[in-house]
Scaffold this active site. Structure first.
Site, PDB file in Angstrom:
ATOM      1  N   ASP A 104      -4.035 -16.368  27.229  1.00 22.29           N
ATOM      2  CA  ASP A 104      -2.998 -16.835  28.147  1.00 22.29           C
ATOM      3  C   ASP A 104      -1.828 -17.393  27.349  1.00 22.29           C
ATOM      4  OD1 ASP A 104      -2.832 -17.279  31.225  1.00 22.29           O
ATOM      5  OD2 ASP A 104      -1.951 -19.098  30.360  1.00 22.29           O
ATOM      6  N   ASN A 120       9.912 -18.985  31.100  1.00 20.75           N
ATOM      7  CA  ASN A 120      10.604 -18.088  32.019  1.00 20.75           C
ATOM      8  C   ASN A 120      11.716 -18.808  32.769  1.00 20.75           C
ATOM      9  OD1 ASN A 120      10.391 -15.277  32.684  1.00 20.75           O
ATOM     10  ND2 ASN A 120       9.770 -15.842  34.748  1.00 20.75           N
ATOM     11  N   HIS A 165      14.362 -14.424  33.344  1.00 14.12           N
ATOM     12  CA  HIS A 165      13.330 -13.397  33.496  1.00 14.12           C
ATOM     13  C   HIS A 165      13.429 -12.297  32.442  1.00 14.12           C
ATOM     14  CE1 HIS A 165      11.702 -15.048  37.154  1.00 14.12           C
ATOM     15  NE2 HIS A 165      12.906 -15.115  37.694  1.00 14.12           N
ATOM     16  N   GLU A 199       0.778 -13.774  32.957  1.00 13.28           N
ATOM     17  CA  GLU A 199       0.898 -14.035  31.524  1.00 13.28           C
ATOM     18  C   GLU A 199      -0.460 -14.041  30.846  1.00 13.28           C
ATOM     19  OE1 GLU A 199       0.895 -18.222  33.404  1.00 13.28           O
ATOM     20  OE2 GLU A 199       1.581 -16.217  33.910  1.00 13.28           O
TER      21      GLU A 199
END
Length: 325
Positions: free
Chosen positions: A198, A206, A211, A242
């Protein structure tokens, strides 16, 4: 052939033989006919066009395989003539067993056409012809070029199992691979390692950098993880937003832990630039390793890796934790 009509009883001396041969030679469907000794009797014009091999080169010979393959291999008509229908699954895909004794075979396969210098995906039917006494006198093979449809199917299948942003396998691909490798490990008594990875604080990344930067981050982290899927059975997938998974068959706990640490180190070395600001990211990894056994579900391995991932995050992130299955 493979329809419900019984094979016709014919004789070489039948008065309509010449007409039948002429008709078959002019069929728009690529067709060739072998006698009971596997010699080519008919190689029609459509077959010449499909393979690039003129009839004059193969009539009377057993060299018809050269039109389809670079090395000797039986065509479907050969299997019918030799009564070797049991080999169809070794040589062809999507084989259809005959519904009744004496019926033909149907299957599909990729053929590399040496004369044309290209590969074609062919749907093949081969059916026997018997004389009035039930003796095999010929086998008819018809061919259909299904290459465009097959490539479209393969492309759709690839899209269905691929994450469009990163190019890695997706959740569907992972579920199928985990089940396959779990059964393989259970059968061979070999271990299986699963790394649940992760990106740390990805939402914060983000939100701050946008983005486009987030997508670039995902793609570069994915490419980094994919570098560790080096063997044929290894698989890297994008598991969620993610989250990624690295599936490593036949890896010991020690080997998998070393790979997990190298993944952490490799991602930590990545650098992103935003308005001259140098940005870095890290990952947390939950690792599970076990030898699949009857009575244990593959999902338990994923749950163990997920619990270990939570431990890694709680311990400060950018680290590896090992879960127990």
């Amino acid at each position: 052939m493979t329809d419900a009509t019984p094979p016709a009883a014919v004789s070489p001396e039948d008065g309509g033989t010449a007409f039948a041969i002429t008709l078959m030679e002019h069929l728009v469907v690529p067709t060739f006919v072998l006698d009971a000794e596997l010699r080519v009797l008919i190689w029609n014009r459509a077959c010449e066009h499909l393979t690039g091999v003129p009839a004059s080169e193969v009539i009377g010979t057993r060299e018809h395989w050269r039109a389809f393959y670079e090395s000797p291999r039986p065509c479907l008509a050969d299997l019918v003539a030799e009564g070797a229908k049991g080999r169809i699954e070794q040589l062809y895909v999507r084989p259809e067993a005959p519904r009744e004794p004496g019926r033909g075979l149907r299957a599909e396969t990729w053929c590399h056409m040496p004369r044309r210098g290209q590969s074609l995906y062919l749907a093949v039917d081969a059916g026997p012809i018997f004389d009035a006494g039930g003796r095999l006198i010929a086998v008819v093979e018809t061919l259909r070029d299904m290459s465009d449809r097959k490539r479209a199917e393969d492309q759709l299948q690839q899209l269905a199992s691929r994450d469009l942003l990163t190019g890695l396998g997706n959740r569907h691909a992972f579920d199928a691979a985990l089940e396959l490798e779990w059964r393989s490990g259970e059968r061979d008594e070999t271990s299986l390692a699963l790394l649940l990875i992760d990106i740390d604080h990805f939402k914060r990344f983000n939100d701050r950098y946008g983005h486009a930067a987030g997508d670039e981050c995902l793609k570069r982290v994915a490419a980094t993880i994919n570098r560790f899927a080096r063997r044929a059975g290894d698989l890297a997938v994008r598991y969620g937003s993610e989250a990624f998974v690295l599936l490593l068959p036949d890896f010991t706990r020690t080997q998998a832990q070393a790979v997990a640490q190298r993944v952490c180190d490799a991602v930590r070395s990545l650098r992103f630039v935003d308005d001259d600001e140098i940005i870095g990211v890290t990952v947390s990894i939950g690792l599970a390793v076990c030898v699949p056994m009857p009575g244990i579900e593959a999902t338990l391995m994923l749950q163990a890796a997920d619990a270990a991932l939570d431990e890694a995050k709680q311990a400060g992130r950018d680290r590896v934790r090992i879960g127990e299955v």
